[in-house]
Design a protein around this motif. Structure first.
Motif, short mmCIF file in Angstrom:
data_model
loop_
_atom_site.label_atom_id
_atom_site.label_comp_id
_atom_site.label_asym_id
_atom_site.label_seq_id
_atom_site.Cartn_x
_atom_site.Cartn_y
_atom_site.Cartn_z
N LEU A 24 -9.10 -7.88 2.49
CA LEU A 24 -9.02 -9.26 2.98
C LEU A 24 -10.42 -9.83 3.22
CD1 LEU A 24 -6.00 -9.01 5.45
CD2 LEU A 24 -6.04 -10.06 3.17
N GLU A 25 -11.32 -9.01 3.70
CA GLU A 25 -12.71 -9.45 3.87
C GLU A 25 -13.34 -9.74 2.52
OE1 GLU A 25 -14.59 -6.35 6.04
OE2 GLU A 25 -13.52 -6.75 7.92
N LEU A 26 -13.01 -8.91 1.53
CA LEU A 26 -13.59 -9.06 0.20
C LEU A 26 -13.22 -10.41 -0.42
CD1 LEU A 26 -15.17 -7.53 -2.09
CD2 LEU A 26 -12.91 -6.84 -2.97
N THR B 284 -5.66 4.57 -1.64
CA THR B 284 -5.73 3.11 -1.63
C THR B 284 -6.87 2.62 -0.75
OG1 THR B 284 -4.16 3.00 0.21
CG2 THR B 284 -3.25 2.84 -2.02
N GLU B 285 -7.19 1.34 -0.92
CA GLU B 285 -8.20 0.70 -0.09
C GLU B 285 -7.61 0.30 1.25
OE1 GLU B 285 -11.27 0.40 -0.74
OE2 GLU B 285 -11.56 0.37 -2.91
N ARG C 149 -4.04 -7.73 -3.32
CA ARG C 149 -2.92 -6.80 -3.55
C ARG C 149 -3.11 -6.03 -4.86
NH1 ARG C 149 2.93 -9.38 -4.03
NH2 ARG C 149 2.29 -9.62 -6.21
N ALA C 150 -3.62 -6.71 -5.89
CA ALA C 150 -3.82 -6.06 -7.18
C ALA C 150 -4.90 -4.98 -7.12
CB ALA C 150 -4.20 -7.10 -8.24
N LEU C 151 -5.80 -5.10 -6.15
CA LEU C 151 -6.91 -4.15 -6.03
C LEU C 151 -6.62 -3.01 -5.07
CD1 LEU C 151 -9.89 -6.69 -5.83
CD2 LEU C 151 -9.16 -5.34 -7.81
N LEU C 152 -5.45 -3.02 -4.43
CA LEU C 152 -5.13 -2.06 -3.38
C LEU C 152 -5.34 -0.61 -3.80
CD1 LEU C 152 -1.90 -3.25 -1.53
CD2 LEU C 152 -3.97 -2.37 -0.45
N HIS C 153 -4.88 -0.26 -5.00
CA HIS C 153 -4.86 1.14 -5.43
C HIS C 153 -5.99 1.50 -6.38
CE1 HIS C 153 -2.72 -1.33 -8.25
NE2 HIS C 153 -2.64 -0.38 -9.14
N ARG D 271 0.83 -1.20 0.00
CA ARG D 271 0.00 0.00 0.00
C ARG D 271 0.87 1.26 0.00
NH1 ARG D 271 -3.97 1.66 5.03
NH2 ARG D 271 -5.38 3.06 3.88
N GLY D 272 2.00 1.18 0.69
CA GLY D 272 2.88 2.33 0.80
C GLY D 272 3.63 2.67 -0.47
#
Length: 284
Positions: free
Chosen positions: A115-117, A108-109, A143-147, A101-102
């Motif tokens: 993780l719940e998703l 970002t999410e 991880r791919a959906l983070l941003h 994320r950083g």
């Protein structure tokens, strides 16, 4: 969203091209499936589109800009989930997402929300080294959906997942499209492709042989018949009737009136059957 023209690539140790003059386009907001057996060129195409392979032939534009002109800002707009997950194994799931994320400048999410998703909320504080392959695949998608990418590349996103979890991930992918993002999906799982994709490309030996929507392909190559299973005193019987003129077919109507009908369903051709018919190749 993506335009590829005469895309070609040959690996240094090979004389045979992995991609041979491949052309296609991906519309904004659609799920586009690249379908084919292992070795067809699916992953090579994806590696070019995400910038891992640079010395390709042909032309590719993404977001209306030549792919070779993009710098690191490209990765602020795309998300990538490879078939083989790559995580920091000594970190927990939550720590992995917090680290990645950083790396982004854009909003970002929340990692816990992702993780719940993907169904990993209960494993948030568990080291990834203890994860199964399916759990790592799901973490890869998170991880791919983070941003909140505008364009998402997925390589065999349901590989190694049980049916329930696979269903959940397919719903996540559909949700990504509903949010306005575009998805480029590579797979040899035709059931996944038929459910998710707006259009699919059949890829064999580095060449595209057909591009169309799953529905259009089913109508073009389908048998257009109805199978009826019914019971008489002599046991279970099966009959097939042409779909055209079915309401005026006297034999079909006679069965409905007089026999104990067990099932009635149309005989749709599967995407895998169409692939085999069109390409002459099996998927595995």
């Amino acid at each position: 969203m993506i335009v590829a023209e005469e895309l070609s690539y040959t690996y240094p140790a090979s004389e045979k091209p992995a991609l041979d003059s491949v052309s296609f386009h991906v519309r904004r907001g659609e799920i586009f499936g690249f379908l084919g057996p292992n070795g067809a060129g699916k992953s090579t195409t994806q590696k070019i589109l995400v910038g891992l392979l640079r010395d390709y032939g042909g032309r590719v534009s993404v977001f209306g800009r030549d792919l070779r002109e993009w710098g690191k800002e490209y990765y602020e707009r795309i998300g990538v989930s490879f078939e083989q997950p790559n995580h920091y194994l000594k970190l927990t799931a939550l720590e992995n997402l917090a680290f990645f994320r950083g790396l982004y400048q854009r909003e970002t999410e929340e990692p816990q929300k992702l993780l719940e998703l993907v169904g990993l909320a209960d494993a948030a504080d568990k080291r990834v080294s203890q994860f199964s392959k399916g759990m790592r695949t799901r973490l890869n998608l998170a991880r791919a959906l983070l941003h909140r990418p505008e364009l998402l590349f997925l390589d065999e996103p349901t590989s190694g997942l049980d049916p329930v979890t696979s269903r959940r991930i397919r719903q996540v992918i559909l949700g990504v499209r509903e949010s306005g993002a575009t998805v480029f999906l590579t797979t040899h799982d035709m059931e996944v492709a038929a459910e998710l994709c707006d259009r699919v490309a059949f890829l064999v030996n580095g060449r595209i042989v057909l591009i169309d929507s799953p529905r259009a392909l089913a109508l073009r190559y389908g048998r257009r018949t109805v199978r009826v299973e019914y019971i008489t005193s002599r046991g279970l019987h099966r009959r097939e009737f042409p779909l055209k003129g079915l309401g005026d077919n006297p034999e079909f109507l006679e069965i409905l009136r007089k026999e104990e009908v067990e099932t009635i369903h149309t005989q749709e051709t599967t995407l895998e059957e169409i692939f085999i018919e069109v390409t002459g190749s099996r998927l595995r």
